[in-house]
Write an enzyme that holds these catalytic residues in place. Sequence first.
Site, short mmCIF file in Angstrom:
data_model
loop_
_atom_site.label_atom_id
_atom_site.label_comp_id
_atom_site.label_asym_id
_atom_site.label_seq_id
_atom_site.Cartn_x
_atom_site.Cartn_y
_atom_site.Cartn_z
N TYR A 47 0.84 -1.21 0.00
CA TYR A 47 0.00 0.00 0.00
C TYR A 47 0.88 1.25 0.00
O TYR A 47 0.69 2.17 -0.80
CB TYR A 47 -0.90 -0.05 1.23
CG TYR A 47 -2.04 0.94 1.24
CD1 TYR A 47 -3.20 0.69 0.50
CD2 TYR A 47 -1.98 2.11 1.98
CE1 TYR A 47 -4.26 1.60 0.51
CE2 TYR A 47 -3.02 3.02 2.00
CZ TYR A 47 -4.17 2.76 1.27
OH TYR A 47 -5.22 3.66 1.29
N LYS B 205 1.19 4.01 -2.95
CA LYS B 205 0.74 5.39 -2.69
C LYS B 205 1.90 6.38 -2.80
O LYS B 205 1.70 7.51 -3.27
CB LYS B 205 0.07 5.48 -1.31
CG LYS B 205 -1.21 4.63 -1.18
CD LYS B 205 -2.28 4.99 -2.20
CE LYS B 205 -3.63 4.34 -1.89
NZ LYS B 205 -4.62 4.60 -2.95
P1 NAD Z 1 -13.74 1.11 -0.56
O1 NAD Z 1 -13.30 -0.28 -0.32
O2 NAD Z 1 -15.00 1.59 0.05
O3 NAD Z 1 -13.82 1.38 -2.14
C1 NAD Z 1 -12.82 0.92 -3.02
C2 NAD Z 1 -13.49 0.50 -4.32
O4 NAD Z 1 -12.45 0.06 -5.22
C3 NAD Z 1 -14.45 -0.69 -4.14
O5 NAD Z 1 -15.70 -0.40 -4.70
C4 NAD Z 1 -13.75 -1.83 -4.87
O6 NAD Z 1 -14.66 -2.75 -5.46
C5 NAD Z 1 -12.95 -1.06 -5.91
N1 NAD Z 1 -11.86 -1.87 -6.46
C6 NAD Z 1 -11.01 -2.69 -5.80
N2 NAD Z 1 -10.21 -3.32 -6.67
C7 NAD Z 1 -10.56 -2.90 -7.91
C8 NAD Z 1 -10.10 -3.20 -9.22
N3 NAD Z 1 -9.14 -4.10 -9.44
N4 NAD Z 1 -10.67 -2.56 -10.27
C9 NAD Z 1 -11.68 -1.67 -10.07
N5 NAD Z 1 -12.16 -1.37 -8.85
C10 NAD Z 1 -11.61 -1.98 -7.79
O7 NAD Z 1 -12.50 2.00 -0.13
P2 NAD Z 1 -12.30 3.58 0.06
O8 NAD Z 1 -11.88 3.79 1.45
O9 NAD Z 1 -13.41 4.36 -0.51
O10 NAD Z 1 -10.99 3.75 -0.83
C11 NAD Z 1 -10.97 4.46 -2.04
C12 NAD Z 1 -9.55 4.93 -2.28
O11 NAD Z 1 -9.18 5.84 -1.24
C13 NAD Z 1 -8.50 3.81 -2.26
O12 NAD Z 1 -7.53 4.06 -3.27
C14 NAD Z 1 -7.86 3.94 -0.89
O13 NAD Z 1 -6.55 3.49 -0.86
C15 NAD Z 1 -7.93 5.45 -0.71
N6 NAD Z 1 -7.83 5.89 0.67
C16 NAD Z 1 -8.77 5.52 1.59
C17 NAD Z 1 -8.61 5.96 2.88
C18 NAD Z 1 -9.62 5.61 3.95
O14 NAD Z 1 -9.35 5.91 5.11
N7 NAD Z 1 -10.75 5.03 3.64
C19 NAD Z 1 -7.53 6.76 3.25
C20 NAD Z 1 -6.61 7.11 2.29
C21 NAD Z 1 -6.77 6.67 0.99
#
Ligand code: NAD
Length: 258
Positions: free
Chosen positions: A153, A157
């Site tokens: 990760y 990132k």
């Molecule tokens: P989430 O799990 O709710 O949503 C992620 C989505 O990505 C899901 O719908 C999943 O089906 C989709 N996905 C996974 N693999 C995939 C693939 N191979 N092709 C297409 N779609 C795919 O997670 P989230 O928290 O909304 O995360 C969204 C982004 O934000 C991610 O990149 C995550 O790393 C980043 N992020 C999240 C947080 C947090 O605290 N939630 C913090 C920093 C960054």
Amino acid sequence: MVKNKVILITGAASGIGLRVGEEFAKKGNKVVFTDVNKEKLQDVEEWLKSKQFEGMTVYCDVTNEDELVRAIDTTTNQYGRLDVLINNAGIQHVSPIEDFPTEQFERMTKIMLVAPFVAIKHAFPIMKKQEHGRIINMASINGLVGFAGKSAYNSAKHGVIGLTKVAALEGADHGVTVNAICPGYVDTPLVRNQLEDLARTRNVSLESVIEEVIYPLVPQKRLLDVQEIADYMMFLASDQAKGITGQATVIDGGYTAQ
Ligand code: NAD
């Protein structure tokens, strides 16, 4: 405000991607929601229909270049342009490096680093021709600081922030901005599932895990709301943000200020 724009979002069936897609749709934009989760995409499809919003869902596994290209082509065939690309899809896996399966490392870096590269590669000619485009890459505080157990990760990132800077330079003279967002802990299924697992392992409530794990890390002592991230993305996509490019903005409740 962003209106009448064409927006493609990856990983848009859940969490941050879903909320930002909904917000753009509510404001009168044409949103293409893409994801690998067919069931959740179906829910999005029904929501779009029930609200009579323009927009569509497209199945797309971002690790498959052909599917990414097809999603971009479907967007431009349907709406004639592509104004905003949000590279948001992401997954999480935590384990020490010596136990971390190499295939899992490769898969995660493919989803969160290679896929944004591929999407930008195919979106750039369209956006440069339009002399307008906004690309937003989803990074994380884990793109700025290390976190034990998150080798894949963190690598992805950190990498996507580097990609953002290079793409920003290559888009700068063509009206295309490229930025990254670095959220801290946001209340989405991705984070909630991890906290729920921890609560089960410790046999305590979710609330007490949030208090014990998140509060000491986050000066604001809270999980961020998806709306906060969606609002900032909408600002980055707007004309007011046209001078902002190549930046990685932190939204973390103070985590990295410590
Ligand atoms: P989430 O799990 O709710 O949503 C992620 C989505 O990505 C899901 O719908 C999943 O089906 C989709 N996905 C996974 N693999 C995939 C693939 N191979 N092709 C297409 N779609 C795919 O997670 P989230 O928290 O909304 O995360 C969204 C982004 O934000 C991610 O990149 C995550 O790393 C980043 N992020 C999240 C947080 C947090 O605290 N939630 C913090 C920093 C960054």
